[in-house]
Motif scaffolding. Structure first.
Motif, PDB file in Angstrom:
ATOM      1  N   LYS A 186      13.063 -19.169  53.340  1.00 52.01           N
ATOM      2  CA  LYS A 186      12.628 -20.275  52.694  1.00 52.01           C
ATOM      3  C   LYS A 186      11.608 -20.034  51.519  1.00 52.01           C
TER       4      LYS A 186
ATOM      5  N   ASP B  20      12.859 -18.972  58.308  1.00 52.44           N
ATOM      6  CA  ASP B  20      11.329 -18.869  57.679  1.00 52.44           C
ATOM      7  C   ASP B  20      11.377 -17.783  56.530  1.00 52.44           C
TER       8      ASP B  20
ATOM      9  N   LYS C 277      10.594 -28.511  57.142  1.00 57.10           N
ATOM     10  CA  LYS C 277       9.948 -28.271  58.344  1.00 57.10           C
ATOM     11  C   LYS C 277      11.017 -27.526  59.159  1.00 57.10           C
TER      12      LYS C 277
ATOM     13  N   GLU D 257      12.191 -25.898  62.560  1.00 56.41           N
ATOM     14  CA  GLU D 257      11.846 -25.946  64.004  1.00 56.41           C
ATOM     15  C   GLU D 257      13.440 -25.530  64.880  1.00 56.41           C
TER      16      GLU D 257
ATOM     17  N   LYS E  30      10.179 -28.102  51.101  1.00 64.10           N
ATOM     18  CA  LYS E  30       9.442 -29.258  51.803  1.00 64.10           C
ATOM     19  C   LYS E  30      10.072 -29.258  53.249  1.00 64.10           C
TER      20      LYS E  30
ATOM     21  N   ASP F 200      14.296 -32.467  54.811  1.00 63.34           N
ATOM     22  CA  ASP F 200      12.876 -32.507  55.459  1.00 63.34           C
ATOM     23  C   ASP F 200      12.939 -31.808  56.767  1.00 63.34           C
ATOM     24  N   TYR F 201      13.990 -31.631  57.407  1.00 67.53           N
ATOM     25  CA  TYR F 201      13.856 -30.780  58.614  1.00 67.53           C
ATOM     26  C   TYR F 201      15.142 -30.067  58.628  1.00 67.53           C
TER      27      TYR F 201
END
Length: 149
Positions: free
Chosen positions: A95, A92, A102, A104, A100, A78-79
């Motif tokens: 991806k 990025d 995120k 960061e 799904k 998820d992260y």
């Protein structure tokens, strides 16, 4: 999932710190924690001995073996946290559209406002200690956001 360039210095520290924190909160069963590099520079190797020494000093156990980021990681987690802006940009670009995850900066959670977790490879043990402290602050703040009291 924590991702730097080589999965040898920063991300093994972040992975071990995060695992330690969720274990101490009693929520380990809710998390799948891992780290991987965006290059294969240290795939198959144990983490840097300086990082392992810092973790041992803080009574955190680790048996990390470096690996490279895989496409399925974007579907599984998820992260995904990068350690610096280059990591985030590369993640990025890697991806898949069906991801799904995120993506960061882990350091964006640092309450001290130090959002970049610098590569410590060319530093000494004190540099690794600084990375440990940034990772600890960032992981704690992230978890505090998830588990609002």
């Amino acid at each position: 999932m924590c991702t730097p360039t080589g999965n040898f210095c920063r991300s093994p520290i972040a992975e071990a710190v995060f695992a330690d924190l969720v274990q101490k909160r009693g929520v380990s069963h809710e998390w799948l924690i891992d780290s991987a590099g965006i290059s294969d520079w240290h795939a198959g190797e144990r983490q840097d001995s300086r990082g392992a020494s810092v973790l041992k000093h803080h009574n955190i156990k680790t048996d990390h073996i470096g690996r490279i980021m895989r496409k399925q990681d974007f579907l599984k987690f998820d992260y995904i946290f990068g350690m610096d802006n280059d990591n985030v940009w590369t993640l990025d670009s890697m991806k898949p559209k069906s991801s799904k995850a995120k993506i960061e900066l882990l350091g964006s959670y640092d309450p001290d406002g130090d959002d970049i977790i610098e590569d410590c490879y060319y530093g000494d043990v004190s540099t690794f200690e600084s990375v440990y402290q940034k990772c600890r602050r960032s992981c704690e703040a992230f978890l505090n956001g998830i588990y609002k009291s």
